[in-house]
Write a protein that holds these residues in place. Structure first.
Motif, PDB file in Angstrom:
ATOM      1  N   LEU A 194       0.492  -7.458  -7.130  1.00  0.00           N
ATOM      2  CA  LEU A 194       1.008  -6.180  -6.615  1.00  0.00           C
ATOM      3  C   LEU A 194       2.085  -6.418  -5.557  1.00  0.00           C
ATOM      4  O   LEU A 194       3.086  -5.691  -5.490  1.00  0.00           O
ATOM      5  CB  LEU A 194      -0.140  -5.355  -6.018  1.00  0.00           C
ATOM      6  CG  LEU A 194      -1.222  -4.901  -7.004  1.00  0.00           C
ATOM      7  CD1 LEU A 194      -2.283  -4.078  -6.282  1.00  0.00           C
ATOM      8  CD2 LEU A 194      -0.615  -4.089  -8.151  1.00  0.00           C
ATOM      9  N   ILE A 195       1.862  -7.436  -4.723  1.00  0.00           N
ATOM     10  CA  ILE A 195       2.844  -7.776  -3.695  1.00  0.00           C
ATOM     11  C   ILE A 195       4.154  -8.214  -4.344  1.00  0.00           C
ATOM     12  O   ILE A 195       5.243  -7.828  -3.916  1.00  0.00           O
ATOM     13  CB  ILE A 195       2.252  -8.864  -2.762  1.00  0.00           C
ATOM     14  CG1 ILE A 195       1.246  -8.201  -1.797  1.00  0.00           C
ATOM     15  CG2 ILE A 195       3.329  -9.601  -1.995  1.00  0.00           C
ATOM     16  CD1 ILE A 195       0.401  -9.182  -1.008  1.00  0.00           C
ATOM     17  N   ALA A 236      -7.997  -0.013  -1.213  1.00  0.00           N
ATOM     18  CA  ALA A 236      -9.088   0.568  -0.417  1.00  0.00           C
ATOM     19  C   ALA A 236     -10.354  -0.265  -0.592  1.00  0.00           C
ATOM     20  O   ALA A 236     -11.051  -0.567   0.379  1.00  0.00           O
ATOM     21  CB  ALA A 236      -9.328   2.018  -0.817  1.00  0.00           C
ATOM     22  N   ARG A 237     -10.614  -0.639  -1.824  1.00  0.00           N
ATOM     23  CA  ARG A 237     -11.838  -1.420  -2.050  1.00  0.00           C
ATOM     24  C   ARG A 237     -11.754  -2.792  -1.378  1.00  0.00           C
ATOM     25  O   ARG A 237     -12.655  -3.192  -0.626  1.00  0.00           O
ATOM     26  CB  ARG A 237     -12.113  -1.600  -3.555  1.00  0.00           C
ATOM     27  CG  ARG A 237     -13.318  -2.535  -3.804  1.00  0.00           C
ATOM     28  CD  ARG A 237     -13.695  -2.666  -5.276  1.00  0.00           C
ATOM     29  NE  ARG A 237     -12.658  -3.266  -6.102  1.00  0.00           N
ATOM     30  CZ  ARG A 237     -12.405  -4.581  -6.173  1.00  0.00           C
ATOM     31  NH1 ARG A 237     -13.100  -5.439  -5.433  1.00  0.00           N
ATOM     32  NH2 ARG A 237     -11.441  -5.041  -6.958  1.00  0.00           N
ATOM     33  N   VAL A 238     -10.672  -3.518  -1.612  1.00  0.00           N
ATOM     34  CA  VAL A 238     -10.646  -4.916  -1.153  1.00  0.00           C
ATOM     35  C   VAL A 238     -10.440  -5.031   0.362  1.00  0.00           C
ATOM     36  O   VAL A 238     -10.894  -5.989   0.980  1.00  0.00           O
ATOM     37  CB  VAL A 238      -9.567  -5.757  -1.888  1.00  0.00           C
ATOM     38  CG1 VAL A 238      -9.907  -5.843  -3.369  1.00  0.00           C
ATOM     39  CG2 VAL A 238      -8.161  -5.209  -1.655  1.00  0.00           C
ATOM     40  N   ILE A 251       0.850  -1.201   0.000  1.00  0.00           N
ATOM     41  CA  ILE A 251       0.000   0.000   0.000  1.00  0.00           C
ATOM     42  C   ILE A 251       0.883   1.246   0.000  1.00  0.00           C
ATOM     43  O   ILE A 251       0.627   2.224  -0.705  1.00  0.00           O
ATOM     44  CB  ILE A 251      -0.956   0.007   1.212  1.00  0.00           C
ATOM     45  CG1 ILE A 251      -2.007  -1.107   1.065  1.00  0.00           C
ATOM     46  CG2 ILE A 251      -1.628   1.375   1.368  1.00  0.00           C
ATOM     47  CD1 ILE A 251      -2.863  -1.332   2.300  1.00  0.00           C
ATOM     48  N   ARG A 252       1.962   1.185   0.777  1.00  0.00           N
ATOM     49  CA  ARG A 252       2.857   2.346   0.848  1.00  0.00           C
ATOM     50  C   ARG A 252       3.488   2.668  -0.504  1.00  0.00           C
ATOM     51  O   ARG A 252       3.738   3.828  -0.831  1.00  0.00           O
ATOM     52  CB  ARG A 252       3.950   2.077   1.895  1.00  0.00           C
ATOM     53  CG  ARG A 252       4.832   3.276   2.112  1.00  0.00           C
ATOM     54  CD  ARG A 252       5.964   2.971   3.047  1.00  0.00           C
ATOM     55  NE  ARG A 252       5.504   2.795   4.422  1.00  0.00           N
ATOM     56  CZ  ARG A 252       6.278   2.350   5.398  1.00  0.00           C
ATOM     57  NH1 ARG A 252       7.535   2.024   5.155  1.00  0.00           N
ATOM     58  NH2 ARG A 252       5.817   2.238   6.611  1.00  0.00           N
ATOM     59  N   GLU A 278      -3.849   4.240  -8.654  1.00  0.00           N
ATOM     60  CA  GLU A 278      -4.832   3.223  -9.051  1.00  0.00           C
ATOM     61  C   GLU A 278      -4.770   2.023  -8.117  1.00  0.00           C
ATOM     62  O   GLU A 278      -5.803   1.450  -7.734  1.00  0.00           O
ATOM     63  CB  GLU A 278      -4.546   2.790 -10.503  1.00  0.00           C
ATOM     64  CG  GLU A 278      -5.710   2.056 -11.145  1.00  0.00           C
ATOM     65  CD  GLU A 278      -5.347   1.603 -12.564  1.00  0.00           C
ATOM     66  OE1 GLU A 278      -6.049   0.724 -13.098  1.00  0.00           O
ATOM     67  OE2 GLU A 278      -4.350   2.143 -13.113  1.00  0.00           O
ATOM     68  N   GLU A 279      -3.544   1.635  -7.740  1.00  0.00           N
ATOM     69  CA  GLU A 279      -3.382   0.494  -6.821  1.00  0.00           C
ATOM     70  C   GLU A 279      -3.977   0.818  -5.446  1.00  0.00           C
ATOM     71  O   GLU A 279      -4.571  -0.033  -4.794  1.00  0.00           O
ATOM     72  CB  GLU A 279      -1.895   0.137  -6.675  1.00  0.00           C
ATOM     73  CG  GLU A 279      -1.318  -0.502  -7.927  1.00  0.00           C
ATOM     74  CD  GLU A 279       0.213  -0.625  -7.903  1.00  0.00           C
ATOM     75  OE1 GLU A 279       0.790  -0.989  -8.939  1.00  0.00           O
ATOM     76  OE2 GLU A 279       0.821  -0.344  -6.837  1.00  0.00           O
TER      77      GLU A 279
END
Lengths: 344, 344
Positions: free
Chosen positions: A295-296, A277-279, A265-266, A271-272
């Motif tokens: 993403l991770i 935020a959604r998930v 997240i940082r 967009e990510e």
């Protein structure tokens, strides 16, 4: 005790620094005879005339696991040259507290599976899990009273309170994508490391060692516990785990922000950030876990999490400098590497 | 502490034998100053930096209730001539254990209301209730360790294990219309009376009294606790309660076989047995509670339950024969009558 893995699987060795295969075996060999006695105490003392209690407790306790926490109590006592019987009973107390927290955790997490087995709450209902957890917790204190050390009672009642605080804090943090690293470490120090700390301290207390030595073993336990939880949190997003047929993504589905996600997240693009935020805060749909894993991987935060675990592992080893070199000390050092390289 | 009722309502006096109005007030007057200190200890020591813990604990603890169990600890200590501060802290320990079991009970019973207030689990979820219960339980043991008496720790850890056993037994008995009176009394002795016993014993232990006196106060607590639970179970089917606007039938809806139902089943016609089998073992529909109340009234089992409570009440009073007459002793005797005549 069948789960002791002698080495980390190949995939993980690519992440861990090049070194000898880490193993819990030296420590297990040293405490083996004591641990057999501890296991017998556990079986004897989880007995109750109310049949469901031993049935349910056996499901969880006899299912195995590494008995890592009681092994630490026995190992710490050995490091301090303790030869008596008290550590065995107190190691059983530590395992009872751990089991009680697992039973309550599964209710809290609404989990149906633990290590691939059905959880007690899935089999017997939440009610039984809560109450049998309470029984084991009480039984643990009864055993401590039999032992008669107020210092041990102080350490383990304190750890129990801190664990509960950590679990409540974790609950409050669910779904919070603004969670700080500081808050995350506060949670894992409390919910996981506190019992590692106490387990090790108790070993030094029965050996009647100095405050400095008790604290050194406590530091070893704390840092080992943090490293252990970091690896747990990394493995929950590990594609290697997935390829071994193990379930991953539990934390993700529960909206728990652990270090791999917190760091992703940082580093996220705008967009990510919207995706996270959604998930995490809102709702998940098919394919979200897969995108989270991408993403991770993109941001390398599993590697970052392992690096953090190695840092705490190094602190754990350093804490043992207070003690002279010995087979037990080497085995406790190996246990740190094992905790970091393990694949489950 | 607003709930202390000075007399039983008229309806219940028709059931209780003709006698002076029973009241908890004499005992409350005697322990008032100590109880104020205990309440302060409770508020101070339920604190945690994790805000949800004091918030949730306050909901339950500050909601009042009679603080009957800590009052018994303080009263028992007074009866033994104890003048120090230890009883106040240990009374707080007793209340913390009681509160922890209430929090876990509400999760177990899936209750949404307690004394007409929303339960903690309805407001904050089962997870928080489980974990805050664990925290209060641990905090209780921390306070006992501060006090430093292994005997007190033995009594209260033992009581906690017995309470958990009683709750599990009760869970296993749900839906069983063949439940025996013996099994029923085993459950209420464990889930309710054990903490009354311990609360009273602790008062004698801090006063450093003889084993005989500790046991006598324990017997007082045990019999009072059984009487208290019998009345609780009777009131859950009391048409007087219903006419006062209070909820009844919780045990019925949960399929718990308590004494009023157990005795009605024993006296049932074949057709009534079929009714009980359906509603307790299987499923309930509209009008079933009303029919159950009719059968309970027909067979007079509320009166039987009150008679049983009075029998245990008499045993509680008899247990105090060990002690010389005093204001405290009279107040403890009045408390027994209050427990039996109370209407909530």
């Amino acid at each position: 005790m069948k789960e002791v893995t002698l080495s980390a699987p190949t995939e993980l060795k690519n992440i861990a620094p090049a070194q000898q295969k880490a193993s819990l075996q030296p420590l297990m060999n040293i405490v083996k005879s004591d641990l057999d006695d501890t296991n017998q105490i556990i079986l004897d003392r989880m007995h109750s005339d109310v049949e469901l209690i031993p049935t349910l407790a056996r499901h969880l306790i006899a299912a195995g696991g590494k008995r890592l926490r009681p092994v630490l109590t026995l190992g710490a006592a050995k490091l301090c040259g303790y030869e008596g019987d008290r550590a065995k009973k107190l190691a059983a107390c530590v395992e009872f507290i751990h089991t009680a927290t697992l039973l309550h955790d599964d209710v809290v997490d609404e989990s149906n599976l633990r290590r691939g087995n059905q959880t007690a709450n899935a089999l017997w209902g939440n009610q039984a899990s809560v109450l049998v957890g309470d029984f084991l917790f009480s039984r643990s204190f009864q055993l401590m009273v039999e032992d008669g050390s107020l210092e041990v009672l102080r350490i383990l009642s304190g750890a129990s309170a801190v664990i509960a605080e950590g679990e409540v804090l974790q609950l409050m943090n669910v779904g919070d994508i603004t969670l700080t690293e500081e808050s995350y470490f506060k949670v894992i120090a409390a919910k996981t490391a506190a019992l590692f700390t106490a387990a090790c301290e108790v070993g030094a207390v029965v050996a009647d060692r100095s405050k400095k030595e008790i604290e050194a073993l406590g530091d070893y336990g704390t840092n080992l516990g943090i490293a252990f939880q970091l690896i747990d949190d990394a493995l929950d997003y590990s594609s290697e785990q997935q390829s071994l047929g193990k379930a991953i993504g539990d934390d993700f589905r529960e909206g728990k922000v652990t270090l791999p996600v917190l760091l992703a997240i940082r580093k996220a693009t705008p967009e990510e950030t919207k995706f996270w935020a959604r998930v995490i805060e809102d709702n998940q749909k098919d394919g979200d876990l897969e995108h989270a894993l991408e993403l991770i991987e993109k941001h390398g935060t599993i590697e970052d999490t392992f690096a953090s675990a190695r840092k705490y592992g190094a602190l754990a080893k350093e804490a043992l400098n207070t003690f002279e070199d010995s087979d037990v000390k080497s085995a406790l050092i190996d246990a740190v590497d094992f905790a970091i390289e393990r694949a489950y």
